[in-house]
Design an enzyme around this catalytic site. Structure first.
Site, PDB file in Angstrom:
ATOM      1  N   LYS A  85       4.117  -0.296   1.269  1.00 18.35           N
ATOM      2  CA  LYS A  85       3.144  -0.235   2.361  1.00 18.35           C
ATOM      3  C   LYS A  85       3.836  -0.510   3.692  1.00 18.35           C
ATOM      4  O   LYS A  85       4.635  -1.441   3.814  1.00 18.35           O
ATOM      5  CB  LYS A  85       2.024  -1.241   2.105  1.00 18.35           C
ATOM      6  CG  LYS A  85       0.905  -1.220   3.131  1.00 18.35           C
ATOM      7  CD  LYS A  85      -0.196  -2.198   2.734  1.00 18.35           C
ATOM      8  CE  LYS A  85      -1.319  -2.238   3.738  1.00 18.35           C
ATOM      9  NZ  LYS A  85      -2.407  -3.176   3.329  1.00 18.35           N
ATOM     10  N   SER A 154      -6.765  -1.228   3.396  1.00 20.65           N
ATOM     11  CA  SER A 154      -5.753  -0.694   4.288  1.00 20.65           C
ATOM     12  C   SER A 154      -4.544  -0.122   3.541  1.00 20.65           C
ATOM     13  O   SER A 154      -3.693   0.525   4.150  1.00 20.65           O
ATOM     14  CB  SER A 154      -5.273  -1.824   5.217  1.00 20.65           C
ATOM     15  OG  SER A 154      -4.680  -2.888   4.472  1.00 20.65           O
ATOM     16  N   SER A 178      -8.157  -4.786   0.657  1.00 17.68           N
ATOM     17  CA  SER A 178      -7.211  -3.708   0.939  1.00 17.68           C
ATOM     18  C   SER A 178      -6.358  -3.242  -0.217  1.00 17.68           C
ATOM     19  O   SER A 178      -5.625  -2.263  -0.088  1.00 17.68           O
ATOM     20  CB  SER A 178      -6.294  -4.127   2.099  1.00 17.68           C
ATOM     21  OG  SER A 178      -7.041  -4.299   3.275  1.00 17.68           O
TER      22      SER A 178
END
Length: 451
Positions: A85, A154, A178
């Site tokens: 990420k 996210s 997330s």
């Protein structure tokens, strides 16, 4: 863009293949090449990555192939293609944080997560898209199951990449929902450890509920990926870190599960409600008692204590993010989204006493939840009010996943439910530091849906 993919997304588990590596029947390089075929097929449609290093991945896979051939793999994830990420720093790839303020930013050192992956032999294919500063502002990734829909956030790129079979696993982070929500929307497995379980060094995601976790193609992959990292970099400072066996815990039948309805229960869409009710009946048929608040005072207390979990969490986050958001606003306010400005304004209006009061409410909720451990082995719920919403302007409603974050407990999502013909996860919450037990129960629950 056509909302119907040219092919159905297909996860690509790693651990079930690695058994053939030592014998030479299969290799990490061959596994990677399959992933690269999916990258070429899917990436133009879903936009899961900010940067990809194909040749670097091939070199890493070749090195892993040699290690497996020589019976000296660095870990169970040696050779596993993964994504990182883009909120997590990497010394060999630009780290953009989902913000134009970090365009071209090249860290000198990798953060703990990326460093642990390298030390474990994992093949880092690239950086996966994050929302702005792992918050709520989307950055364009699409859901592989229907590209007109959000993949969630996210950890949007991580979930989409795993769902499409581009990588076997990916790193995510969670403060509100997330990891669990995008994993569920994209039909993958997600794991948020107990707070502090995996070292977050080198991540801008520094809030007190933040966790580094995994999104993976199988439940077993999610575990070995997380444990390999924790084995090398431990937990956050002051935390013991994720423990348990390096291999996936064996399935264990729970005696009782509790149904957590959360504050979003009244908004649960019919298709999601039907899927959850069918899942609960399947579990009851397997001999599992399902506790509900009407007959379990401890569960009723948890539902009351978590009824405002979202507001409590957003308030805590706003106070804790006065820095660095204040610094970002000083540097380039025009480069920040409206949602960041709103969060900054909320933080400016708060006092220390407000923050202390919110922490006290969180502590009380955690105590209430800990008391529930005497009545059940784990807690179940859905991950969202329904299937991933149409449109890319929002990542979806986190109302069902924020309690697990506020409580600081381990959570997994299993891709065993559907709503509107699209993935919807069955969320299972464990108890603090009980991550191995949660996985053991989750493996048994998953087995009930494979009959």
């Amino acid at each position: 863009m056509d909302s119907i993919p040219s092919a159905t997304p297909r996860r690509r588990p790693f651990l079930s293949r690695s058994g053939g590596f030592s014998a030479g029947a299969d290799t990490p390089r061959a596994f990677l090449e399959e992933c690269l075929e999916e990258l070429e097929r899917w990436e133009p449609r879903i936009g899961a990555f900010t940067v990809v290093d194909v040749e670097g991945a091939r070199r890493q896979a070749d090195a892993a192939t040699i290690r497996w051939r020589d019976n000296r793999p660095l870990s169970a994830i040696d050779g596993m293609p993964v994504g990182v990420k883009d909120i997590l720093e990497t010394d060999d790839m630009v780290t953009g944080m989902g913000s134009p303020l970090y365009d071209g930013y090249q860290p000198r050192f990798s953060g703990a997560g990326a460093w642990a992956l390298r030390a474990s032999g994992a093949v880092i294919l690239g950086k996966t898209v994050t929302t702005e500063f792992a918050g709520s502002e989307p950055r364009g990734t699409r859901n592989p199951w229907d590209t007109s829909r959000t993949p969630g956030g996210s950890s949007s790129g991580s979930a989409a990449a795993v769902a499409a079979g581009i990588v076997a696993g990916a790193l995510g982070t969670q403060v509100v929902g997330s990891i669990i929500r995008p994993a569920a929307f994209c039909g993958t497995y997600g794991f948020k450890p107990t707070v502090g379980g995996i070292n977050r060094g080198g991540s801008l995601d520094m809030l007190s509920q933040s966790c580094t976790g995994t999104i993976a193609a199988s439940l077993e992959d999610a575990w070995v990926l997380a444990r390999a990292m924790a084995e090398r970099v431990g937990g956050d400072p002051g935390y013991a870190g994720l423990g348990g066996p390096l291999s996936p815990p064996e399935a264990q039948r729970p005696a009782r599960l509790a149904l957590l309805r959360t504050a979003g229960w009244s908004g649960l869409e019919p298709s999601a409600r039907e899927a959850l009710e069918a899942a609960l009946e399947r579990l009851r048929a397997g001999g599992i008692e399902i506790l509900e608040p009407e007959t379990c005072p401890e569960l009723a207390a948890v539902e009351t204590a978590t009824a405002e979990a979202r507001d409590i969490t957003l308030g805590i986050n706003a106070w804790e993010w006065r820095w660095p958001i204040g610094a970002f606003l000083d540097r380039d306010p025009a480069g920040l989204s409206a949602s960041v400005h709103e969060r900054a304004e909320l933080g400016r209006k708060m006092t220390r006493d407000d923050y202390v009061a919110l922490l006290a409410r969180r502590s009380a909720a955690r105590a209430a939840y800990a008391a529930l451990a005497a009545r059940c082995d784990a807690v179940v719920s859905v991950t969202a009010p329904g299937a991933a919403p149409v449109g890319l302007g929002s990542t979806g409603n986190p109302i069902f996943v924020v309690p697990g974050s506020m409580l600081g407990v381990p959570v997994v999502t299993l891709p065993v439910l559907q709503a509107e013909g699209l993935p919807l996860g069955l969320q299972i919450l464990g108890f603090a530091e009980g991550d191995p037990a949660l996985f053991a129960h989750a493996r048994w629950v998953e087995g009930r849906f494979q009959d």
